[in-house]
Write an enzyme that holds these catalytic residues in place. Structure first.
Site, PDB file in Angstrom:
ATOM      1  N   SER A 205       1.010  -1.253  -0.107  1.00 47.85           N
ATOM      2  CA  SER A 205       0.203   0.005  -0.071  1.00 47.85           C
ATOM      3  C   SER A 205       0.891   0.974   0.102  1.00 47.85           C
ATOM      4  CB  SER A 205      -1.059  -0.133   1.234  1.00 47.85           C
ATOM      5  OG  SER A 205      -0.101   0.072   2.528  1.00 47.85           O
TER       6      SER A 205
ATOM      7  N   LEU B 252      -3.183   1.549   7.310  1.00 45.60           N
ATOM      8  CA  LEU B 252      -3.602   2.662   6.251  1.00 45.60           C
ATOM      9  C   LEU B 252      -3.089   2.673   4.867  1.00 45.60           C
ATOM     10  CD1 LEU B 252      -3.375   5.791   8.554  1.00 45.60           C
ATOM     11  CD2 LEU B 252      -5.357   4.267   7.953  1.00 45.60           C
TER      12      LEU B 252
ATOM     13  N   HIS C  44       3.876  -4.872   2.626  1.00 47.38           N
ATOM     14  CA  HIS C  44       3.181  -5.545   3.972  1.00 47.38           C
ATOM     15  C   HIS C  44       3.686  -7.008   4.047  1.00 47.38           C
ATOM     16  CE1 HIS C  44       0.321  -2.429   5.200  1.00 47.38           C
ATOM     17  NE2 HIS C  44       0.293  -2.226   4.085  1.00 47.38           N
TER      18      HIS C  44
ATOM     19  N   LEU D 284       5.528 -10.647   2.088  1.00 45.30           N
ATOM     20  CA  LEU D 284       5.814 -11.387   0.695  1.00 45.30           C
ATOM     21  C   LEU D 284       5.626 -12.783   1.164  1.00 45.30           C
ATOM     22  CD1 LEU D 284       7.299 -12.384  -1.817  1.00 45.30           C
ATOM     23  CD2 LEU D 284       9.520 -12.049  -0.878  1.00 45.30           C
TER      24      LEU D 284
ATOM     25  N   TYR E  67      16.566  -9.914   2.114  1.00 43.00           N
ATOM     26  CA  TYR E  67      15.875  -9.000   1.201  1.00 43.00           C
ATOM     27  C   TYR E  67      17.228  -8.144   0.788  1.00 43.00           C
ATOM     28  CZ  TYR E  67      11.391 -10.049   2.663  1.00 43.00           C
ATOM     29  OH  TYR E  67       9.836 -10.152   3.051  1.00 43.00           O
TER      30      TYR E  67
HETATM   31  C1  LIG Z   1      10.738 -15.892   2.854  1.00 37.30           C
HETATM   32  C2  LIG Z   1      10.382 -16.574   1.822  1.00 37.30           C
HETATM   33  C3  LIG Z   1       9.429 -15.624   1.024  1.00 37.30           C
HETATM   34  C4  LIG Z   1      11.409 -16.811   0.941  1.00 37.30           C
HETATM   35  O1  LIG Z   1      10.897 -17.277  -0.374  1.00 37.30           O
HETATM   36  P1  LIG Z   1      11.445 -18.481  -1.106  1.00 37.30           P
HETATM   37  O2  LIG Z   1      10.926 -18.628  -2.687  1.00 37.30           O
HETATM   38  O3  LIG Z   1      11.381 -19.715  -0.183  1.00 37.30           O
HETATM   39  O4  LIG Z   1      13.121 -18.089  -1.292  1.00 37.30           O
HETATM   40  P2  LIG Z   1      14.306 -18.795  -1.913  1.00 37.30           P
HETATM   41  O5  LIG Z   1      13.905 -19.994  -2.808  1.00 37.30           O
HETATM   42  O6  LIG Z   1      15.268 -17.841  -2.544  1.00 37.30           O
HETATM   43  O7  LIG Z   1      14.840 -19.517  -0.791  1.00 37.30           O
HETATM   44  C5  LIG Z   1      14.709 -19.527   0.719  1.00 37.30           C
HETATM   45  C6  LIG Z   1      15.602 -18.077   0.942  1.00 37.30           C
HETATM   46  O8  LIG Z   1      14.767 -17.386   2.242  1.00 37.30           O
HETATM   47  C7  LIG Z   1      15.339 -17.043   3.307  1.00 37.30           C
HETATM   48  N1  LIG Z   1      14.635 -17.832   4.310  1.00 37.30           N
HETATM   49  C8  LIG Z   1      13.645 -18.233   4.344  1.00 37.30           C
HETATM   50  N2  LIG Z   1      13.422 -18.606   5.701  1.00 37.30           N
HETATM   51  C9  LIG Z   1      14.028 -18.254   6.354  1.00 37.30           C
HETATM   52  C10 LIG Z   1      14.613 -18.357   7.533  1.00 37.30           C
HETATM   53  N3  LIG Z   1      13.615 -19.144   8.693  1.00 37.30           N
HETATM   54  N4  LIG Z   1      15.727 -18.060   8.249  1.00 37.30           N
HETATM   55  C11 LIG Z   1      16.448 -17.279   7.334  1.00 37.30           C
HETATM   56  N5  LIG Z   1      16.488 -17.275   6.263  1.00 37.30           N
HETATM   57  C12 LIG Z   1      15.262 -17.658   5.590  1.00 37.30           C
HETATM   58  C13 LIG Z   1      16.856 -17.482   3.056  1.00 37.30           C
HETATM   59  O9  LIG Z   1      17.671 -16.403   2.594  1.00 37.30           O
HETATM   60  C14 LIG Z   1      16.680 -18.440   2.104  1.00 37.30           C
HETATM   61  O10 LIG Z   1      17.723 -18.733   1.046  1.00 37.30           O
HETATM   62  P3  LIG Z   1      19.039 -19.741   1.356  1.00 37.30           P
HETATM   63  O11 LIG Z   1      18.238 -21.115   1.658  1.00 37.30           O
HETATM   64  O12 LIG Z   1      19.863 -19.631   0.255  1.00 37.30           O
HETATM   65  O13 LIG Z   1      19.548 -19.428   2.763  1.00 37.30           O
HETATM   66  C15 LIG Z   1       9.484 -17.842   2.237  1.00 37.30           C
HETATM   67  O14 LIG Z   1      10.283 -18.692   2.843  1.00 37.30           O
HETATM   68  C16 LIG Z   1       8.330 -17.699   2.945  1.00 37.30           C
HETATM   69  O15 LIG Z   1       7.201 -17.273   2.201  1.00 37.30           O
HETATM   70  N6  LIG Z   1       8.309 -17.701   4.167  1.00 37.30           N
HETATM   71  C17 LIG Z   1       7.168 -17.568   4.934  1.00 37.30           C
HETATM   72  C18 LIG Z   1       6.774 -16.240   4.870  1.00 37.30           C
HETATM   73  C19 LIG Z   1       7.771 -15.146   5.345  1.00 37.30           C
HETATM   74  O16 LIG Z   1       8.686 -15.277   6.166  1.00 37.30           O
HETATM   75  N7  LIG Z   1       7.661 -13.918   4.599  1.00 37.30           N
HETATM   76  C20 LIG Z   1       8.550 -13.083   4.863  1.00 37.30           C
HETATM   77  C21 LIG Z   1       8.310 -11.942   5.829  1.00 37.30           C
HETATM   78  S1  LIG Z   1       6.761 -10.961   5.376  1.00 37.30           S
END
Ligand SMILES: CC(C)(COP(=O)(O)OP(=O)(O)OC[C@H]1O[C@@H](n2cnc3c(N)ncnc32)[C@H](O)[C@@H]1OP(=O)(O)O)[C@@H](O)C(=O)NCCC(=O)NCCS
Length: 224
Positions: free
Chosen positions: A93, A107, A118, A120, A164
């Site tokens: 947003s 908001l 917010h 991902l 990130y």
């Molecule tokens: C975080 C998230 C968006 C990553 O998406 P993804 O498609 O799995 O990403 P990738 O395929 O690049 O691999 C996972 C990466 O996420 C990061 N990651 C995910 N969970 C993690 C954790 N618990 N601790 C540390 N890093 C983490 C790492 O950088 C990891 O890369 P690595 O395996 O090389 O160390 C996904 O794990 C997810 O949806 N998690 C649950 C929701 C969440 O935590 N969202 C982010 C906060 S809003």
């Protein structure tokens, strides 16, 4: 809608002339990116439920908040759909201050030039496949098409800062927002080199949607 990758084609294609008017095509796009709408809210929340609620008991956006933002600013969301199934999403947003405050959680500020990301999240089955970074990349490219957007910000738990960073976000500092006993790092990404004149380039072939008109009603606080 953009279709990415080859269509699965286990059956021979029917030519248009062999499909009668009442006959439906049942082929779903293999993979597509599109803005979400309120009809996607349940699917969004199901992913959140597994990703956050089952882990910590809470989640970034509750179902009514998902609906709220998908009503006010659907163009700041992006869903990754594979064969009709939501596999990953981002909800954003607009925000109008340098740093996030608690108000930013509920908001949408239509006059703001900052996109507050917010959440991902990637469906459990599809994690560790690089989908999260790909979706974020596409989203950031898409934001370049929105003329007034200058930067994206997000807050995350410290363990996700390296994740990130890999997408190009930089640390702004400790976030003023705390939730229960959780603290967050605030990160930002500059949105520069506006690309809305190049809307047909490969990088940004996401449906072009204008930012909402600046109606005061769109910055209403969420009734929870
Ligand atoms: C975080 C998230 C968006 C990553 O998406 P993804 O498609 O799995 O990403 P990738 O395929 O690049 O691999 C996972 C990466 O996420 C990061 N990651 C995910 N969970 C993690 C954790 N618990 N601790 C540390 N890093 C983490 C790492 O950088 C990891 O890369 P690595 O395996 O090389 O160390 C996904 O794990 C997810 O949806 N998690 C649950 C929701 C969440 O935590 N969202 C982010 C906060 S809003």
């Amino acid at each position: 809608m953009l279709v990415v990758g080859p269509q699965p084609s286990s059956k021979p294609m029917q030519s248009p002339s062999t499909i009668s008017p009442g006959q439906r095509r049942h082929t779903l796009p293999a993979s597509e990116f599109r803005p979400l709408n309120t009809q996607d809210a349940i699917s969004v929340f199901e992913i959140e439920r597994e990703a956050f609620i089952s882990v910590s008991g809470d989640c970034p956006l509750h179902l009514d908040e998902v609906r709220h933002f998908l009503t006010l600013c659907p163009e700041l969301s992006m869903g990754w759909i594979e064969e009709g199934r939501l596999v990953a999403f981002i909800i954003g947003s607009l925000w109008d201050q340098d740093r996030l405050t608690t108000d930013a959680l509920t908001l949408h500020k239509p006059r703001g030039t900052t996109v507050h990301v917010h959440v991902l999240a990637v469906h459990r089955t599809f994690r560790q496949q690089g989908k999260g970074p790909i979706l974020m990349w596409r989203y950031l490219q898409y934001l370049r098409c929105l003329p007034r957007v200058r930067r994206a910000v997000l807050m995350c738990e410290d363990f996700l800062v390296p994740f990130y960073r890999k997408s190009g976000f930089k640390v702004l500092g400790r976030c003023a927002i705390t939730v229960a006993n959780l603290t967050f790092t605030e990160m930002w990404f500059p949105i520069s080199g506006h690309a809305y004149m190049r809307r047909n380039s490969e990088a940004i072939r996401f449906p072009q949607l204008a930012l909402p008109l600046e109606s005061p009603s769109t910055s209403e606080q969420l009734d929870t």
